[in-house]
Design an enzyme around this catalytic site. Sequence first.
Site, PDB file in Angstrom:
ATOM      1  CB  THR A 193      -0.852  -0.014   1.289  1.00 39.99           C
ATOM      2  OG1 THR A 193      -1.830  -1.027   1.145  1.00 39.99           O
ATOM      3  CG2 THR A 193      -1.546   1.324   1.551  1.00 39.99           C
ATOM      4  CB  VAL A 222     -14.261  -0.438   1.888  1.00 48.04           C
ATOM      5  CG1 VAL A 222     -13.528   0.886   1.983  1.00 48.04           C
ATOM      6  CG2 VAL A 222     -15.068  -0.499   0.587  1.00 48.04           C
ATOM      7  CG  ASP A 224      -6.487   1.262   6.669  1.00 50.86           C
ATOM      8  OD1 ASP A 224      -6.472   0.291   5.880  1.00 50.86           O
ATOM      9  OD2 ASP A 224      -5.459   1.879   6.992  1.00 50.86           O
ATOM     10  N   GLY A 245      -1.261  -1.426   6.733  1.00 52.99           N
ATOM     11  CA  GLY A 245      -1.327  -2.605   7.590  1.00 52.99           C
ATOM     12  C   GLY A 245      -2.727  -3.187   7.554  1.00 52.99           C
ATOM     13  N   GLY A 247      -6.135  -3.179   7.803  1.00 51.14           N
ATOM     14  CA  GLY A 247      -7.037  -2.037   7.814  1.00 51.14           C
ATOM     15  C   GLY A 247      -8.166  -2.080   8.826  1.00 51.14           C
TER      16      GLY A 247
HETATM   17  N1  ASP Z   1      -4.327  -0.992   4.907  1.00 50.06           N
HETATM   18  C1  ASP Z   1      -4.626  -1.655   3.680  1.00 50.06           C
HETATM   19  C2  ASP Z   1      -6.006  -2.276   3.779  1.00 50.06           C
HETATM   20  O1  ASP Z   1      -6.334  -2.842   4.811  1.00 50.06           O
HETATM   21  C3  ASP Z   1      -3.648  -2.727   3.303  1.00 50.06           C
HETATM   22  C4  ASP Z   1      -2.181  -2.462   3.583  1.00 50.06           C
HETATM   23  O2  ASP Z   1      -1.810  -1.397   4.005  1.00 50.06           O
HETATM   24  O3  ASP Z   1      -1.368  -3.374   3.320  1.00 50.06           O
HETATM   25  O4  ASP Z   1      -6.720  -2.231   2.812  1.00 50.06           O
END
Ligand code: ASP
Length: 327
Positions: A193, A222, A224, A245, A247
């Site tokens: 991300t 969906v 974060d 991370g 979400g």
């Molecule tokens: N935060 C993102 C989500 O949960 C994924 C990520 O940051 O790796 O969609």
Amino acid sequence: MERTLKKNISLYLKACFFLLFINTVTSEEGGDKNFGIVIHGGAGSYENLSAEKEKAYKDGVNEALIKGYEILKSGGSSLDAVTEAVSILEDFPLFNAGRGSVYTSKETQEMDASIMDGLNGMAGAVASVSTIKNPIRLARAVMEKSSHVLLVGEGAEDFAKQNKIKTVDPSYFHSEKNLQRVRKLKKDKKLGTVGAIALDKQGNLAAATSTGGRSNKRPGRVGDSPILGAGTWAENGFCAVSGTGHGEYFMRQLTAAEVCNKMKYLQMSLEDAANAVVERLSKTGGAGGIIAIDSTGKMSAPFNTAGMVRGMYSKEEGKTIKIYKED
Ligand code: ASP
């Protein structure tokens, strides 16, 4: 009498030109005001990362950092800096955003993004879009050209067409590697991300985040990243934050806004506030990290995973790009 008047006028004009000259020089150099940009390219384990791949991640972050920094250096806005930096990362197949987005459990791709302007609290976001080349540009259009904050799916894509935001055939996002990842491994989570936060010479903060979400996610899920306060937050006078991370944890804890709230209500420093929200993620089992910058240009990037691809570049502290903790 007339001669004295002429002399006074000429002195006055000379003084005006001098002041104009000084002003141009200091605003081009930004006076002594600090400014800077911080970028992340995803938090996670980064196990068995080859030297080649490590270099590719760092090169991507470097390109985006330089672009954003140049915008800030020439007096541009933090909003432009984060938009352009995130767009660059969305074009890299390596990151999990835009072009490199992961697949859902039904082998589709659904992207999320958001942007926030710390100057006035305006924000724009999109979720579950599948044909937008740069979802962050669409998020910005939602902020600037609609009266809404968050548009999803087809409605967001129609809005893109009306506003001449570049759309592409879904095949543009196809990646055999990402498809195999979701088909056979199901638990091999692609990281990457992307997010950018910046402070410009005018003292304005901005934040932007873009993602393909979690690999093998349920269609319609969906995370974060497009949720203001969870994955993205910017508030002048306090901080700008972008997260990466798991979400669901960021959404339940409003992780990004919580950093600013701790600064505002508990008078915590940026670093203490950033560490505190990541500690809370750890305590509750949420893996991830954040990047944060305050209105003096102090920067922080704590995470509780083995690595987080990240880069910082400020006038006062120069440039660093890292993946692991000990780098
Ligand atoms: N935060 C993102 C989500 O949960 C994924 C990520 O940051 O790796 O969609």
